[in-house]
Design a protein around this motif. Structure first.
Motif, PDB file in Angstrom:
ATOM      1  N   LYS A  89       0.830  -1.199   0.000  1.00 10.12           N
ATOM      2  CA  LYS A  89       0.000   0.000   0.000  1.00 10.12           C
ATOM      3  C   LYS A  89       0.873   1.261   0.000  1.00 10.12           C
ATOM      4  CE  LYS A  89      -3.715  -2.298   2.555  1.00 10.12           C
ATOM      5  NZ  LYS A  89      -4.596  -2.444   1.391  1.00 10.12           N
ATOM      6  N   PRO A  90       0.634   2.168  -0.942  1.00  6.49           N
ATOM      7  CA  PRO A  90       1.337   3.460  -0.915  1.00  6.49           C
ATOM      8  C   PRO A  90       1.093   4.181   0.401  1.00  6.49           C
ATOM      9  CG  PRO A  90       0.232   3.133  -3.022  1.00  6.49           C
ATOM     10  CD  PRO A  90      -0.245   2.035  -2.116  1.00  6.49           C
ATOM     11  N   VAL A  91       2.069   4.985   0.818  1.00  6.98           N
ATOM     12  CA  VAL A  91       1.941   5.641   2.120  1.00  6.98           C
ATOM     13  C   VAL A  91       2.649   6.992   2.118  1.00  6.98           C
ATOM     14  CG1 VAL A  91       4.007   4.480   3.037  1.00  6.98           C
ATOM     15  CG2 VAL A  91       2.270   5.329   4.617  1.00  6.98           C
ATOM     16  N   LYS A  92       2.029   7.958   2.793  1.00  6.45           N
ATOM     17  CA  LYS A  92       2.685   9.220   3.135  1.00  6.45           C
ATOM     18  C   LYS A  92       3.145   9.111   4.580  1.00  6.45           C
ATOM     19  CE  LYS A  92      -0.516  12.120   1.540  1.00  6.45           C
ATOM     20  NZ  LYS A  92      -1.269  13.364   1.297  1.00  6.45           N
ATOM     21  N   TYR A  93       4.343   9.631   4.857  1.00  7.68           N
ATOM     22  CA  TYR A  93       4.883   9.432   6.199  1.00  7.68           C
ATOM     23  C   TYR A  93       5.654  10.658   6.676  1.00  7.68           C
ATOM     24  CZ  TYR A  93       9.565   8.468   4.225  1.00  7.68           C
ATOM     25  OH  TYR A  93      10.781   8.565   3.588  1.00  7.68           O
ATOM     26  N   VAL A  94       5.902  10.686   7.975  1.00  8.97           N
ATOM     27  CA  VAL A  94       6.750  11.693   8.610  1.00  8.97           C
ATOM     28  C   VAL A  94       7.803  10.946   9.427  1.00  8.97           C
ATOM     29  CG1 VAL A  94       4.934  13.434   8.699  1.00  8.97           C
ATOM     30  CG2 VAL A  94       5.231  11.867  10.630  1.00  8.97           C
ATOM     31  N   GLY A  95       8.742  11.686  10.021  1.00  6.89           N
ATOM     32  CA  GLY A  95       9.749  10.998  10.822  1.00  6.89           C
ATOM     33  C   GLY A  95      10.804  11.929  11.375  1.00  6.89           C
ATOM     34  N   VAL A  96      11.694  11.361  12.183  1.00  7.69           N
ATOM     35  CA  VAL A  96      12.716  12.136  12.885  1.00  7.69           C
ATOM     36  C   VAL A  96      13.957  12.372  12.020  1.00  7.69           C
ATOM     37  CG1 VAL A  96      11.954  11.250  15.129  1.00  7.69           C
ATOM     38  CG2 VAL A  96      13.783  10.065  13.910  1.00  7.69           C
ATOM     39  N   TRP A  97      13.929  11.908  10.784  1.00  3.30           N
ATOM     40  CA  TRP A  97      15.110  11.917   9.917  1.00  3.30           C
ATOM     41  C   TRP A  97      15.686  13.309   9.670  1.00  3.30           C
ATOM     42  CZ3 TRP A  97      15.057  14.032   4.871  1.00  3.30           C
ATOM     43  CH2 TRP A  97      16.196  13.772   4.093  1.00  3.30           C
ATOM     44  N   TRP A  98      14.836  14.302   9.364  1.00  2.00           N
ATOM     45  CA  TRP A  98      15.345  15.614   8.984  1.00  2.00           C
ATOM     46  C   TRP A  98      16.054  16.300  10.150  1.00  2.00           C
ATOM     47  CZ3 TRP A  98      16.911  17.731   4.814  1.00  2.00           C
ATOM     48  CH2 TRP A  98      17.021  19.111   4.663  1.00  2.00           C
ATOM     49  N   GLU A  99      15.562  16.115  11.354  1.00  2.00           N
ATOM     50  CA  GLU A  99      16.248  16.743  12.482  1.00  2.00           C
ATOM     51  C   GLU A  99      17.608  16.095  12.723  1.00  2.00           C
ATOM     52  OE1 GLU A  99      14.834  15.380  16.668  1.00  2.00           O
ATOM     53  OE2 GLU A  99      13.004  15.661  15.511  1.00  2.00           O
ATOM     54  N   MET A 100      17.765  14.835  12.307  1.00  2.04           N
ATOM     55  CA  MET A 100      19.075  14.186  12.405  1.00  2.04           C
ATOM     56  C   MET A 100      20.007  14.660  11.291  1.00  2.04           C
ATOM     57  SD  MET A 100      17.825  10.324  13.264  1.00  2.04           S
ATOM     58  CE  MET A 100      17.341   9.848  14.921  1.00  2.04           C
ATOM     59  N   ILE A 101      19.498  14.718  10.073  1.00  5.53           N
ATOM     60  CA  ILE A 101      20.314  15.132   8.933  1.00  5.53           C
ATOM     61  C   ILE A 101      20.849  16.552   9.126  1.00  5.53           C
ATOM     62  CG2 ILE A 101      20.095  15.872   6.519  1.00  5.53           C
ATOM     63  CD1 ILE A 101      20.694  12.961   6.677  1.00  5.53           C
ATOM     64  N   THR A 102      20.027  17.419   9.679  1.00  8.02           N
ATOM     65  CA  THR A 102      20.444  18.812   9.865  1.00  8.02           C
ATOM     66  C   THR A 102      21.339  18.991  11.088  1.00  8.02           C
ATOM     67  OG1 THR A 102      18.424  19.262  11.115  1.00  8.02           O
ATOM     68  CG2 THR A 102      18.390  19.724   8.741  1.00  8.02           C
ATOM     69  N   GLY A 103      21.436  17.964  11.926  1.00  5.91           N
ATOM     70  CA  GLY A 103      22.276  18.056  13.111  1.00  5.91           C
ATOM     71  C   GLY A 103      21.563  18.568  14.344  1.00  5.91           C
ATOM     72  N   LYS A 104      20.249  18.732  14.258  1.00  6.73           N
ATOM     73  CA  LYS A 104      19.477  19.159  15.427  1.00  6.73           C
ATOM     74  C   LYS A 104      19.467  18.070  16.492  1.00  6.73           C
ATOM     75  CE  LYS A 104      14.934  21.056  16.692  1.00  6.73           C
ATOM     76  NZ  LYS A 104      14.560  20.081  17.736  1.00  6.73           N
ATOM     77  N   SER A 105      19.445  16.820  16.041  1.00  2.00           N
ATOM     78  CA  SER A 105      19.504  15.687  16.965  1.00  2.00           C
ATOM     79  C   SER A 105      20.437  14.628  16.394  1.00  2.00           C
ATOM     80  CB  SER A 105      18.105  15.111  17.218  1.00  2.00           C
ATOM     81  OG  SER A 105      17.546  14.621  16.011  1.00  2.00           O
ATOM     82  N   SER A 106      20.662  13.561  17.131  1.00  2.00           N
ATOM     83  CA  SER A 106      21.653  12.553  16.736  1.00  2.00           C
ATOM     84  C   SER A 106      21.025  11.174  16.647  1.00  2.00           C
ATOM     85  CB  SER A 106      22.807  12.529  17.749  1.00  2.00           C
ATOM     86  OG  SER A 106      22.345  12.096  19.019  1.00  2.00           O
ATOM     87  N   TRP A 107      21.702  10.312  15.881  1.00  2.00           N
ATOM     88  CA  TRP A 107      21.312   8.907  15.814  1.00  2.00           C
ATOM     89  C   TRP A 107      21.763   8.154  17.077  1.00  2.00           C
ATOM     90  CZ3 TRP A 107      22.299  11.525  11.289  1.00  2.00           C
ATOM     91  CH2 TRP A 107      21.440  11.296  10.198  1.00  2.00           C
ATOM     92  N   SER A 108      22.900   8.520  17.625  1.00  2.00           N
ATOM     93  CA  SER A 108      23.489   7.764  18.745  1.00  2.00           C
ATOM     94  C   SER A 108      22.836   8.123  20.068  1.00  2.00           C
ATOM     95  CB  SER A 108      24.991   8.019  18.816  1.00  2.00           C
ATOM     96  OG  SER A 108      25.249   9.389  19.014  1.00  2.00           O
ATOM     97  N   TYR A 109      22.910   7.195  21.012  1.00  2.00           N
ATOM     98  CA  TYR A 109      22.277   7.335  22.324  1.00  2.00           C
ATOM     99  C   TYR A 109      23.185   7.991  23.347  1.00  2.00           C
ATOM    100  CZ  TYR A 109      20.556   5.671  26.889  1.00  2.00           C
ATOM    101  OH  TYR A 109      20.137   5.588  28.192  1.00  2.00           O
TER     102      TYR A 109
END
Length: 704
Positions: free
Chosen positions: A300-320
């Protein structure tokens, strides 16, 4: 409807010799000539409306450790022609039904001195030519190694080309526009840094390659059905304007391990005197096998959101945590580590995105950085870097899933392999079962960095086979795949429609790494999207990224109206609203278009198109009478003029137009837009300004 006729005479004409054949397209616009040279070298040539497109070009393969390659000394022992005509329905797509209509010539060649046979199969569509090599089962050609494929594409002139450098590991480049003869001098300037890249030639380029001739022909070179074979690049002999195939090698330089019976991918040449025909073509899909998944109801096609952009821009991190210089799964105890305070994939933060998705009608939420191992995941040739099932202490898998389910939202899994494909395959069944157990039916996979084992490339046969293995394994678990950094798609989504997206090009993330050219999105539909949809991740509303991260001084080279239009011009059944919720809340009137726009279509009409300059597309949403229009513009401002004659006659519609303001500019005034509503019919016309790096989007609903 399916119609297949075999004959030894239809569309087959003898000319200039006993071993020459001619094939015409169903509409008679194309003529393909096949012949053998005096030394038994197979050749082909292609004309469109009596204009030379491909001059006489050689065919064949150079073999390794073999006294004789499959290049010459051939005789024709059999020819078969056929015409084929069918209509088939894609699981998702730009249209509800696709016509697959072609004339075919299959030439069987026998090599003197070796008694080996190959078949060269040509299919001529109304959009262009597809051809491939076939290796029948035979005693004198069983196992063999390809040293190089020697397929040529001899250009008729020094065309203008829209190209990216040839590279075994990445397609994440901005496009360069130049004459073919200028590629060598511009090759170094055309390269930009990437975490994994291997260029091979100063005249090497990648497919899909788009060109335009001085007399107005649009020409596209690509491949279809890349299965169990190395990805093809093109290397230019710029003295003679001849492209030759250049396959991606493995760690020891070999380019293909073959066992007969087998086939190569299709090599494709699309041509038209109207750029819109290239965008509308379904030839690449038609050269792939029909769907092999019996029950597709879960796709099924889907529109989505996520935390990715804040990580890419450096606002947040992938690591814990920042406490450990190195981690080892199963040994490092994250429960005793101090959180770094910047981790994006926390239960609390993800619930905010789930709430936003539920409130605005988005079906999915993607979370990256949820699993242990991100502290030292990259750049260490680390084989066992992730296990794809163990969450960080601040990410409650079960709790998040229950919360999402209560809101009517699906979670989308993220699997970053760090290029360690062997490790991913070891964990694949367990990882997919984990997804089934926790309600995930889609995964974004990633292949950032150099491939392990060392020396392998992202686009060679062994790694291409890995991508296919992961896709087919996912189908067993009813999982949809969105593969990033993988090989570019070549229409395989027809056969495996659970491949709902790929990256495989310079996406929106590069706007956070310094920016992309404003005409980039006017070229991707002519190039990267020829093989299948791209997860481009559009919808950025805040162009000054220092407002997200003071250390990031990048600027998104686009207007808001341009970002809206991408949901129509950059076709994908998987579309992300990539920006942060707070940025959408600042521009709720513009955000409405992202909420409204469809992602699966019954009809698509290409209204305007010129590669590198502009594209305007109208699409009808599946199951409704609603239409959406998108226009993206390059560096030069222009006025777009379109007709609404695609609307049903006799009916009235409300058109909501989201457009650049008069003073909008991607660099100096990107958030300047205007919204207006007008009543339109099939007789209506629109004249609309598109700013530099701008465009417009239109939502059209029937007045009941």
């Amino acid at each position: 409807m399916k119609h297949l006729i075999f004959t030894s005479l239809i569309w087959l004409a003898l000319f200039s010799g006993a071993h020459a054949q001619q094939l015409k397209s169903p509409n008679q616009a194309f003529i393909m000539d096949f012949s053998l040279q005096s030394d038994g070298t197979p050749t082909y040539a292609l004309k469109y409306k009596n204009k030379e497109v491909i001059k006489t070009s050689k065919l064949g393969l150079e073999l390794k450790n073999d006294e004789k390659s499959l290049l010459n000394d051939f005789t024709v022992v059999d020819t078969k022609t056929a015409t084929f005509d069918e209509n088939w329905k894609p699981v998702w797509g730009e249209v509800a039904e696709i016509r697959n209509h072609y004339n075919e010539l299959a030439v069987t060649l026998n090599q003197k001195g070796t008694d080996r046979q190959i078949v060269i199969r040509f299919r001529l569509f109304d959009e262009g030519l597809g051809f491939r090599y076939e290796f029948p089962s035979q005693k004198n050609l069983t196992y063999f190694i390809i040293k190089e494929e020697r397929t040529q594409f001899a250009m008729a002139a020094d065309h203008t080309a829209f190209w990216i450098p040839g590279d075994y590991d990445t397609q994440e480049y901005d496009f360069t526009t130049s004459k073919l003869s200028e590629i060598r001098g511009l090759s170094e300037k055309a390269k930009t840094a990437n975490v994994s890249q291997t260029s091979f030639s100063t005249t090497g380029v990648q497919t899909s390659l788009m060109m335009k001739s001085a007399d107005g022909l649009y020409i596209n070179l690509h491949e279809a059905a890349l299965i169990n074979y190395s990805c093809m690049h093109l290397n230019l002999d710029d003295k003679n304007m001849i492209f030759e195939s250049w396959l991606t090698p493995d760690a020891i330089g070999d380019k293909g391990y073959m066992q007969a019976p087998n086939t190569s991918p299709w090599r494709t040449v699309m041509v038209s005197d109207d750029a819109r025909d290239i965008l509308a073509s379904k030839m690449t899909l038609n050269l792939n096998d029909p769907c092999k998944i019996e029950d597709t109801s879960w796709i099924k096609p889907v529109k989505y959101v996520g935390v990715w952009w804040e990580m890419i821009t450096g606002k947040s991190s992938w690591s814990y945590t920042n406490e450990y210089p190195a981690v080892q799964l199963g040994i490092t105890d994250f429960s005793k580590a101090k959180p770094n305070g910047t981790h994006g994939a926390t239960t609390t933060n993800v619930k905010k995105y789930i709430d936003f998705a539920a409130a605005n009608g988005f079906g999915g939420v993607l979370v990256e950085g949820w699993n242990e191992g991100w502290e030292d995941w990259f750049g260490h040739s680390k084989d066992y870097v992730f296990d794809f099932v163990t969450p960080y202490p601040d990410f409650d898998v079960k709790g998040i899933q229950a919360y999402a389910k209560s809101k009517g939202v699906k979670m989308i899994m993220h699997h970053e392999t760090s290029g360690s494909v062997r490790n991913y395959e070891r964990h694949l069944d367990k990882a997919y079962q984990f997804m089934n157990d926790n309600g995930y039916d889609a995964v974004k996979s990633g292949y950032v960095g150099n491939i392990l084992p060392q020396g392998e490339n992202h686009y060679n046969q062994w790694v291409v086979n890995h991508y296919q293995y992961a896709l087919e394994k996912a189908a067993e678990y009813k999982i949809m795949v969105n593969a990033h950094e993988a090989v570019r798609p070549t229409g395989i989504s027809r056969t495996y429609p659970n491949l709902i997206g790929n990256e495989s090009a310079r996406g929106t993330e590069y706007q956070s790494f310094g920016g992309s050219k404003p005409n980039h999105v006017t070229l991707l539909p002519f190039t990267r999207l020829i093989g299948g949809p791209m997860d481009y991740t559009p919808g950025i509303f805040e162009m000054d990224l220092s407002k997200l991260n003071p250390d990031n001084h990048s600027h998104v080279n686009s207007t808001i109206a341009n970002q809206l239009a991408l949901y129509v011009t950059m076709y994908s059944p998987l579309q992300m609203a990539a920006d942060l919720p707070e940025n959408y809340n600042r521009f709720l009137d513009a955000f409405q278009f992202i909420k409204d726009v469809a992602i699966d279509w019954t009809e698509s009409k290409y209204l305007e198109a010129e590669p590198g300059q502009y594209i305007t597309v109208a699409r009808k949403a599946k199951g409704t009478n609603n239409w959406f229009v998108g226009n993206v513009n390059g560096e030069t401002p222009r006025t777009s003029n379109i007709k609404f004659d695609f609307l049903e006659k006799g009916k009235k519609y409300t058109a909501t137009i989201y457009a650049d303001a008069k003073d909008a500019h991607y660099k100096t005034n990107p958030q300047a837009y205007v919204i207006r509503k007008v009543v339109v019919t099939s007789k209506s016309k629109l004249s609309q300004l598109s700013a530099p790096g701008g465009g417009y989007a239109v939502s059209i609903t029937e007045i009941k």
